[in-house]
Motif scaffolding. Structure first.
Motif, PDB file in Angstrom:
ATOM      1  N   VAL A   1      10.058  25.501 -71.744  1.00 27.93           N
ATOM      2  CA  VAL A   1      11.224  25.031 -71.109  1.00 27.93           C
ATOM      3  C   VAL A   1      11.154  25.167 -69.640  1.00 27.93           C
ATOM      4  O   VAL A   1      11.461  24.130 -68.965  1.00 27.93           O
ATOM      5  N   GLY A   2      10.869  26.184 -69.007  1.00 29.77           N
ATOM      6  CA  GLY A   2      10.553  26.297 -67.513  1.00 29.77           C
ATOM      7  C   GLY A   2       9.582  25.448 -67.382  1.00 29.77           C
ATOM      8  O   GLY A   2       9.747  24.748 -66.129  1.00 29.77           O
ATOM      9  N   ARG A   3       8.311  25.325 -67.800  1.00 23.79           N
ATOM     10  CA  ARG A   3       7.271  24.432 -67.402  1.00 23.79           C
ATOM     11  C   ARG A   3       7.714  22.896 -67.171  1.00 23.79           C
ATOM     12  O   ARG A   3       7.552  22.222 -66.407  1.00 23.79           O
ATOM     13  N   SER A   4       8.292  22.487 -68.363  1.00 23.80           N
ATOM     14  CA  SER A   4       8.731  20.984 -68.472  1.00 23.80           C
ATOM     15  C   SER A   4       9.673  21.009 -67.329  1.00 23.80           C
ATOM     16  O   SER A   4       9.719  19.801 -66.745  1.00 23.80           O
ATOM     17  N   ALA A   5      10.722  21.541 -67.422  1.00 29.40           N
ATOM     18  CA  ALA A   5      11.935  21.330 -66.259  1.00 29.40           C
ATOM     19  C   ALA A   5      11.287  21.295 -64.887  1.00 29.40           C
ATOM     20  O   ALA A   5      11.778  20.498 -64.206  1.00 29.40           O
ATOM     21  N   PHE A   6      10.347  22.384 -64.676  1.00 28.59           N
ATOM     22  CA  PHE A   6       9.968  22.552 -63.322  1.00 28.59           C
ATOM     23  C   PHE A   6       9.119  21.188 -62.922  1.00 28.59           C
ATOM     24  O   PHE A   6       9.013  20.661 -61.777  1.00 28.59           O
ATOM     25  N   ALA A   7       8.378  20.610 -63.801  1.00 31.51           N
ATOM     26  CA  ALA A   7       7.454  19.651 -63.474  1.00 31.51           C
ATOM     27  C   ALA A   7       8.317  18.583 -63.273  1.00 31.51           C
ATOM     28  O   ALA A   7       8.090  17.669 -62.089  1.00 31.51           O
ATOM     29  N   MET A   8       9.270  18.338 -63.933  1.00 32.55           N
ATOM     30  CA  MET A   8      10.259  17.025 -63.704  1.00 32.55           C
ATOM     31  C   MET A   8      10.823  17.224 -62.462  1.00 32.55           C
ATOM     32  O   MET A   8      11.048  16.088 -61.642  1.00 32.55           O
ATOM     33  N   LEU A   9      11.530  18.470 -62.036  1.00 33.26           N
ATOM     34  CA  LEU A   9      12.122  18.796 -61.049  1.00 33.26           C
ATOM     35  C   LEU A   9      11.451  18.367 -59.495  1.00 33.26           C
ATOM     36  O   LEU A   9      11.524  18.057 -58.635  1.00 33.26           O
ATOM     37  N   LEU A  10       9.976  18.906 -59.862  1.00 37.69           N
ATOM     38  CA  LEU A  10       9.257  18.971 -58.542  1.00 37.69           C
ATOM     39  C   LEU A  10       8.974  17.525 -58.299  1.00 37.69           C
ATOM     40  O   LEU A  10       8.770  17.159 -57.190  1.00 37.69           O
ATOM     41  N   PHE A  11       8.696  16.507 -59.186  1.00 32.51           N
ATOM     42  CA  PHE A  11       8.332  15.272 -59.136  1.00 32.51           C
ATOM     43  C   PHE A  11       9.726  14.573 -58.436  1.00 32.51           C
ATOM     44  O   PHE A  11       9.447  13.755 -57.407  1.00 32.51           O
ATOM     45  N   GLU A  12      10.891  15.048 -59.003  1.00 33.36           N
ATOM     46  CA  GLU A  12      12.131  14.401 -58.070  1.00 33.36           C
ATOM     47  C   GLU A  12      12.147  14.935 -56.711  1.00 33.36           C
ATOM     48  O   GLU A  12      12.320  14.085 -55.794  1.00 33.36           O
ATOM     49  N   ASP A  13      11.623  16.111 -56.447  1.00 34.17           N
ATOM     50  CA  ASP A  13      11.845  16.533 -55.062  1.00 34.17           C
ATOM     51  C   ASP A  13      10.909  15.811 -54.223  1.00 34.17           C
ATOM     52  O   ASP A  13      11.059  15.398 -52.881  1.00 34.17           O
ATOM     53  N   LEU A  14       9.691  15.555 -54.743  1.00 29.73           N
ATOM     54  CA  LEU A  14       8.678  14.833 -53.892  1.00 29.73           C
ATOM     55  C   LEU A  14       8.888  13.343 -53.813  1.00 29.73           C
ATOM     56  O   LEU A  14       8.699  12.720 -52.863  1.00 29.73           O
ATOM     57  N   ALA A  15       9.820  12.834 -54.822  1.00 29.59           N
ATOM     58  CA  ALA A  15      10.179  11.528 -54.644  1.00 29.59           C
ATOM     59  C   ALA A  15      11.353  11.362 -53.964  1.00 29.59           C
ATOM     60  O   ALA A  15      11.746   9.978 -53.689  1.00 29.59           O
ATOM     61  N   LEU A  16      12.074  12.065 -53.309  1.00 24.97           N
ATOM     62  CA  LEU A  16      13.500  11.797 -52.785  1.00 24.97           C
ATOM     63  C   LEU A  16      13.346  11.260 -51.497  1.00 24.97           C
ATOM     64  O   LEU A  16      14.147  10.277 -51.285  1.00 24.97           O
ATOM     65  N   VAL A  17      12.365  11.523 -50.551  1.00 27.59           N
ATOM     66  CA  VAL A  17      12.086  10.557 -49.305  1.00 27.59           C
ATOM     67  C   VAL A  17      11.676   9.103 -49.845  1.00 27.59           C
ATOM     68  O   VAL A  17      12.342   8.289 -49.208  1.00 27.59           O
ATOM     69  N   PRO A  18      10.756   9.018 -50.477  1.00 25.21           N
ATOM     70  CA  PRO A  18      10.460   7.768 -51.143  1.00 25.21           C
ATOM     71  C   PRO A  18      11.747   6.872 -51.465  1.00 25.21           C
ATOM     72  O   PRO A  18      12.073   5.594 -51.304  1.00 25.21           O
ATOM     73  N   ILE A  19      12.584   7.525 -52.204  1.00 26.95           N
ATOM     74  CA  ILE A  19      13.706   6.737 -52.642  1.00 26.95           C
ATOM     75  C   ILE A  19      14.727   6.606 -51.557  1.00 26.95           C
ATOM     76  O   ILE A  19      15.200   5.265 -51.722  1.00 26.95           O
ATOM     77  N   ILE A  20      14.836   7.452 -50.696  1.00 33.29           N
ATOM     78  CA  ILE A  20      15.719   7.219 -49.353  1.00 33.29           C
ATOM     79  C   ILE A  20      15.395   6.006 -48.652  1.00 33.29           C
ATOM     80  O   ILE A  20      16.076   5.024 -48.319  1.00 33.29           O
ATOM     81  N   PHE A  21      13.944   6.011 -48.617  1.00 29.51           N
ATOM     82  CA  PHE A  21      13.227   4.845 -47.617  1.00 29.51           C
ATOM     83  C   PHE A  21      13.335   3.286 -48.382  1.00 29.51           C
ATOM     84  O   PHE A  21      13.429   2.386 -47.816  1.00 29.51           O
ATOM     85  N   ALA A  22      13.322   3.457 -49.878  1.00 32.04           N
ATOM     86  CA  ALA A  22      13.358   2.446 -50.494  1.00 32.04           C
ATOM     87  C   ALA A  22      14.835   1.747 -50.527  1.00 32.04           C
ATOM     88  O   ALA A  22      14.934   0.402 -50.417  1.00 32.04           O
ATOM     89  N   LEU A  23      15.580   2.602 -50.585  1.00 29.28           N
ATOM     90  CA  LEU A  23      17.228   2.153 -50.282  1.00 29.28           C
ATOM     91  C   LEU A  23      17.336   1.619 -48.945  1.00 29.28           C
ATOM     92  O   LEU A  23      17.790   0.211 -48.726  1.00 29.28           O
ATOM     93  N   GLY A  24      16.572   1.978 -47.646  1.00 36.89           N
ATOM     94  CA  GLY A  24      16.709   1.375 -46.427  1.00 36.89           C
ATOM     95  C   GLY A  24      16.036  -0.005 -46.699  1.00 36.89           C
ATOM     96  O   GLY A  24      16.582  -0.986 -45.972  1.00 36.89           O
TER      97      GLY A  24
END
Length: 591
Positions: free
Chosen positions: A157-180
């Motif tokens: 459970v922890g490994r799966s949740a952490f993997a997805m959350l880590l990708f989301e944290d890494l993708a946050l900046v590209p998401i914000i710039f994509a919105l711009g």
């Protein structure tokens, strides 16, 4: 001297926060209310939409409410930074590399799939495609601050949740710039900004990874040699803040820098001590973040729009749970684990609020639409502890065959925890390794730790006298606790604390003399080994063998004498609570 209004407001906010941490949350815990819900309820009650709106009519409420939620937001952000830093401390680059398939495969599938499903649904309801996809990306994010403390980073459970959350944290900046880039008349500047940030941010991260291994060990070694907890804590916080500032200056999120700082320190022998010393700050700052979430809720607005709000929350939770569970199943995860993680990850994230504000500022959605979904996000965050419980129950129902009991969990091989890396501790570690028994040695002397590690011992820097250090050693699942340091008073204190917290733990302690051994038995030691007695027995064995006696009878007599002396020491320990009263009798036991 007059107190400025700003200072008065700061004292008022501090009173509410510390009151929540010290009074309200323990009260909720007594009634088994999750602390996450407790902090959110405190923010709801004491915030501008709760009692804070009554301050003009009742000025005394000013001292027990928070009227400006933006004043404490920096502390909330610092809490999230410390949380990501602690996550990095629990990882290593080797483990992170082993998870690359989950992070960039499972994580990407979950985020993109959830965003497409939510965005398509919003577009079908009449929202413009650009705004629908922006809100879909925002709502597809899940809460790192709430999910990881519940799921951990170990186990399926922890490994799966952490993997997805880590990708989301890494993708946050590209998401914000994509919105711009999607904003009207901003496509070109948005793309240029994205590329510039990716290049600058990538260079900053690479520089940190290259410089960190050379700078951090000497820094913490010098701090450890001073024996000053304050200086060691200051060094740890300095590393976190500098790393966060570096990634922020490069255009990345500060949590990326905090995570990298944790990863770098995790590769040093100081990570256990750093984790124990920063834990209180992390917990309190995270509580501030949850209070700000509660303050974003307005009961009047919720009551007026409860039907649409409840429908939106249910739709978001259902869509994300289905997509997450489906992605996990595609990657071969068991049905029960997929159901549990899918439900746990269903609520929106604290970063959803950031993306929604960015989308509104870019003109992709109306401010009123952003405000509506911000309330949905806050309600979803409030439900996260309930989702964790529902997910656990769902996993049991999915995995359990009908009319069949649940299988017993498999326990990993337990390790022995050695406190002390000196001469005695290293010898005990050698014997454990000889018999293939796992162990972990802890010492507050950094030079002793470095000396042991250079010779192949499994050793970490840590001061067990510091509050919280014993808890992170995993003594609830340890095979034994062995105390080898030459500090009689501290050994007794540690034995007493460990026995009170872990009644079934095997505790073996080094004693200075029979009096000290008796005191250790009273404190709860399983075995206490007096140095004076053992040295006398070894001398006796050597002289008897040198005099020509057979080895077998000599060893048998030594064991018999040791057992006799141990019985007398334990008898003395049981007959009195004061060791000083038995000094003569304990001395006679060795004669």
């Amino acid at each position: 001297m007059a107190i400025s209004p700003l200072s008065s407001a700061g004292f008022s906010d501090a009173l509410v926060i510390l009151g929540a941490a010290g009074i309200v949350i323990p009260l909720f815990a007594r009634f088994r209310v999750n602390p996450v819900i407790g902090f959110i309820l405190v923010g709801l009650a004491a915030g501008p939409s709760g009692l804070g709106r009554m301050v003009p009519d009742h000025p005394w409420l000013y001292h027990v409410t928070i009227t400006d939620r933006h004043a404490i937001e920096p502390f909330a952000e610092f809490g999230i930074i410390l949380l990501l830093f602690s996550i990095g401390l629990e990882l290593s680059f080797k483990r992170l590399w082993s998870m690359r398939r989950l992070v960039f495969g499972l994580g990407a599938a979950q985020l993109i799939g959830s965003a497409l499903l939510l965005g398509t649904g919003l577009a079908a309801m009449g929202q413009a495609w650009s705004g629908a996809m922006a809100m879909g990306l925002a709502l597809a994010l899940s809460s790192t601050a709430l999910v990881l403390p519940m799921a951990g980073t170990e186990g399926p459970v922890g490994r799966s949740a952490f993997a997805m959350l880590l990708f989301e944290d890494l993708a946050l900046v590209p998401i914000i710039f994509a919105l711009g880039a999607m904003a009207p008349h901003a496509a070109q500047s948005g793309m240029d900004g994205l590329l510039r940030t990716l290049l600058l941010g990538g260079g900053t991260v690479i520089a940190m990874l290259l410089i960190g291994p050379f700078v951090l060990p000497p820094l913490f070694a010098q701090a450890a040699r001073t024996k000053s907890p304050e200086l060691f804590l200051a060094a740890a916080l300095l590393v976190v803040i500098l790393a966060s500032l570096a990634t922020t200056a490069a255009g990345l999120s500060p949590i990326v820098g905090a995570l990298i700082a944790g990863l770098l320190i995790a590769e040093t022998p100081y990570h256990g001590e750093v984790e124990a010393m920063t834990a209180p700050f992390r917990g309190l700052a995270l509580g501030v973040f949850l209070i700000t979430v509660g303050m974003s809720l307005d009961l009047a607005v919720i009551a007026a729009n409860w039907v649409s709000l409840v429908s939106a929350v249910v739709a978001v939770l259902t869509a994300k749970a289905l997509v997450t569970a489906g992605a996990l199943r595609l990657f071969g995860t068991a049905r029960g684990i997929a159901a549990q993680v899918g439900i746990l990850m269903a609520s929106p994230s604290e970063t959803t609020l950031i993306v929604l504000s960015t989308a509104a500022g870019a003109g992709l959605i109306q401010p009123s639409t952003a405000a509506f979904w911000q309330i949905v996000t806050a309600l979803g965050l409030t439900l996260t502890p309930l989702l964790a419980r529902v997910g656990t129950d769902a996993a049991r129902r999915v995995d359990r065959p009908r009319d069949a009991p649940l299988p017993e969990p498999k326990l990993d091989e337990r390790r022995t925890v050695l406190v002390g890396c000196g001469r005695v501790g290293r010898l005990v570690a050698q014997m454990l390794a000889t018999h293939d028994r796992p162990y972990l040695a802890i010492d507050a002397n950094i030079d002793a730790v470095m000396h042991a590690r250079e010779r192949g011992y499994v050793a970490e820097y840590g001061d067990v006298a510091r509050p919280g250090m014993l808890d992170r050693l995993g003594l609830d699942r340890a095979a034994a606790l062995v105390l080898t340091m030459d500090d009689p008073v501290q050994i007794v204190q540690i034995v007493r604390r460990a026995r009170a917290q872990w009644p079934d733990l095997t505790i073996v302690a080094r004693a200075r003399d029979p009096n000290h051994a008796a005191e250790l038995y009273r404190a709860g030691a399983t075995d206490a080994v007096p140095e004076t007695i053992e040295s006398s027995l070894q001398l006796s064995e050597a002289v008897l063998v040198d005099l020509g006696l057979a080895m077998g009878p000599v060893i048998a007599s030594i064991h018999e004498k040791r057992a006799s002396l141990r019985a007398k020491i334990m008898e003395m320990a049981e007959t009195t609570r004061e060791p000083r009263l038995n000094r003569r009798r304990l001395g006679e036991a060795t004669e």
